[in-house]
Write a protein that holds these residues in place. Sequence first.
Motif, short mmCIF file in Angstrom:
data_model
loop_
_atom_site.label_atom_id
_atom_site.label_comp_id
_atom_site.label_asym_id
_atom_site.label_seq_id
_atom_site.Cartn_x
_atom_site.Cartn_y
_atom_site.Cartn_z
N SER A 98 0.81 -1.22 0.00
CA SER A 98 0.00 0.00 0.00
C SER A 98 0.84 1.27 0.00
CB SER A 98 -0.93 0.01 1.22
OG SER A 98 -0.18 0.04 2.43
N ARG A 99 2.18 1.11 0.08
CA ARG A 99 3.11 2.24 0.15
C ARG A 99 2.84 3.11 1.37
NH1 ARG A 99 4.19 -0.85 -3.43
NH2 ARG A 99 4.90 -0.31 -5.53
N HIS A 100 2.39 2.49 2.46
CA HIS A 100 2.12 3.23 3.69
C HIS A 100 3.44 3.61 4.34
CE1 HIS A 100 0.70 4.09 7.79
NE2 HIS A 100 -0.45 4.37 7.20
N HIS A 101 3.43 4.75 5.01
CA HIS A 101 4.68 5.30 5.55
C HIS A 101 5.20 4.58 6.79
CE1 HIS A 101 2.74 7.12 9.07
NE2 HIS A 101 1.74 7.46 8.24
N ARG A 102 4.43 3.68 7.40
CA ARG A 102 4.79 3.20 8.74
C ARG A 102 6.12 2.44 8.79
NH1 ARG A 102 0.31 0.33 7.13
NH2 ARG A 102 0.33 -1.97 7.20
N TYR A 103 6.56 1.88 7.65
CA TYR A 103 7.87 1.25 7.62
C TYR A 103 8.86 2.01 6.75
CZ TYR A 103 5.87 -2.77 10.04
OH TYR A 103 5.26 -3.59 10.98
N GLY A 104 8.47 3.19 6.34
CA GLY A 104 9.39 4.05 5.60
C GLY A 104 9.44 3.84 4.11
N PHE A 105 8.57 2.98 3.57
CA PHE A 105 8.60 2.72 2.13
C PHE A 105 7.52 3.56 1.46
CE2 PHE A 105 7.85 0.18 -1.75
CZ PHE A 105 9.16 0.09 -2.21
N HIS A 106 7.85 4.80 1.14
CA HIS A 106 6.87 5.71 0.55
C HIS A 106 7.61 6.83 -0.16
CE1 HIS A 106 7.53 8.84 3.69
NE2 HIS A 106 7.87 7.80 4.40
N GLU A 107 6.89 7.58 -0.96
CA GLU A 107 7.48 8.71 -1.66
C GLU A 107 8.05 9.71 -0.66
OE1 GLU A 107 7.99 9.10 -4.77
OE2 GLU A 107 6.72 7.55 -5.68
N GLY A 108 9.29 10.12 -0.88
CA GLY A 108 9.92 11.09 0.00
C GLY A 108 10.80 10.49 1.06
N SER A 109 10.75 9.17 1.25
CA SER A 109 11.57 8.57 2.30
C SER A 109 13.06 8.66 1.97
CB SER A 109 11.18 7.11 2.53
OG SER A 109 11.26 6.36 1.33
N ASP A 110 13.41 8.72 0.67
CA ASP A 110 14.81 8.87 0.31
C ASP A 110 15.34 10.25 0.72
OD1 ASP A 110 13.07 10.00 -1.55
OD2 ASP A 110 14.44 9.70 -3.24
N ALA A 111 14.52 11.29 0.53
CA ALA A 111 14.94 12.63 0.93
C ALA A 111 15.11 12.73 2.44
CB ALA A 111 13.92 13.65 0.44
N PHE A 112 14.20 12.09 3.17
CA PHE A 112 14.29 12.07 4.63
C PHE A 112 15.57 11.37 5.07
CE2 PHE A 112 13.57 10.01 8.71
CZ PHE A 112 13.09 11.06 9.49
N THR A 113 15.87 10.23 4.46
CA THR A 113 17.06 9.48 4.82
C THR A 113 18.32 10.25 4.50
OG1 THR A 113 15.91 7.39 4.44
CG2 THR A 113 18.30 7.32 4.44
N ARG A 114 18.35 10.92 3.37
CA ARG A 114 19.51 11.73 2.99
C ARG A 114 19.73 12.84 4.02
NH1 ARG A 114 17.83 12.91 -1.54
NH2 ARG A 114 18.84 11.29 -2.76
N MET A 115 18.66 13.46 4.46
CA MET A 115 18.77 14.52 5.46
C MET A 115 19.31 13.98 6.78
SD MET A 115 15.68 16.76 7.12
CE MET A 115 14.86 15.23 7.56
N VAL A 116 18.80 12.83 7.21
CA VAL A 116 19.25 12.23 8.46
C VAL A 116 20.73 11.86 8.37
CG1 VAL A 116 19.03 10.21 9.96
CG2 VAL A 116 16.98 11.39 9.16
N ALA A 117 21.13 11.32 7.23
CA ALA A 117 22.51 10.88 7.06
C ALA A 117 23.49 12.04 7.17
CB ALA A 117 22.67 10.19 5.71
N GLU A 118 23.05 13.24 6.87
CA GLU A 118 23.92 14.40 6.89
C GLU A 118 23.99 15.06 8.25
OE1 GLU A 118 22.13 16.78 3.88
OE2 GLU A 118 23.05 15.67 2.19
N SER A 119 23.24 14.56 9.23
CA SER A 119 23.19 15.20 10.55
C SER A 119 23.58 14.22 11.65
CB SER A 119 21.78 15.73 10.83
OG SER A 119 21.68 16.18 12.17
N PRO A 120 24.70 14.46 12.36
CA PRO A 120 25.11 13.57 13.45
C PRO A 120 24.05 13.45 14.54
CG PRO A 120 26.93 15.00 12.82
CD PRO A 120 25.72 15.50 12.10
N SER A 121 23.37 14.55 14.87
CA SER A 121 22.38 14.49 15.94
C SER A 121 21.17 13.65 15.55
CB SER A 121 21.92 15.91 16.33
OG SER A 121 21.25 16.55 15.26
N LEU A 122 20.78 13.70 14.27
CA LEU A 122 19.66 12.88 13.80
C LEU A 122 20.05 11.41 13.73
CD1 LEU A 122 18.01 15.07 11.02
CD2 LEU A 122 17.44 14.91 13.44
#
Length: 216
Positions: A98-122
Motif C-alpha cells: 500500500s506504500r504506507h509510511h509506517r515502515y518508511g517505504f513511501h514517496e519522499g523517504s529517500d529525501a528524509f534518509t539523505r537529510m538524516v545521514a547528513e546530521s550527526p544528531s539525527l
Amino acid sequence: MSEGLRERKKRETRQRISDIAMWLFVTNGFDNVTVAEVARAADVSVNTVFNYFSTKEDLLFDRQGEVEDLPSRVVRERRPRESALQALRRDFLDALDSRHHRYGFHEGSDAFTRMVAESPSLNARIREMNAAREQALARTLADETNADPDDLTPAFAAAQICAVLHRLMTHAVQRMLAGEDLNAIAPDLRRQAERGFELLESGIGDYCAGPRSAPE
C-alpha cells in the motif's frame, strides 16, 4: 469524550509547526535551519515552538512514540491464533503493497534518509529510536508469553525481528537514494522480505553449513 476547541487548536498548531519544520529541514538540511526560522515560517514565537517540542530533533520526530511502538502494537493487535512473527510479516507486506509510511517505504523517504545521514544528531536519535523499538517489542513479547524475568527468549526474538525490518528498509532506501523508482524496487523487496521472515520462521540452524567434505 469529544475533543474540545482548545485541544483541537493546540493539536492543529502543533501539527502545523511540525509540517513546516519538516519542509524546511528536507529543503535546506536539518543542521542549516534554526528553531527561530521554523518559528518565523510558522508565524509563532520561539517559546511557542518549545512549548510543543522540547528539542529541535523533536520537531522532526513528532511521531517518535508511534514509530517505537509499531511492532509492539502489531503484536498486541494480532489476529486469533496468529503468532507475533506472522502478524509482523503480514503488517510489513501490507505496508509495502500500500506504500504506507509506517515502515518508511513511501514517496519522499529517500529525501528524509539523505537529510538524516547528513546530521550527526539525527543519526544519534535514529539509533536511540531503533534501540527503544527493540526494547519495547521485547517487553511486549515477554508480557504476551508470560515469560520469566530471567528468560532472554523475548529479547532474542525482538532483536532478530527488528534486525530484519531494519535491514529491509535500509536496503530499500539505499536503492531509492541511487535513483530507483519505488515500483521497480517493490517486487524484489517483497521477495527479500519473504526470505527474511522465512528465516525467522524456520530458524537459521543449517544456514551457511560447512561443505560436505573437507577441501583437499
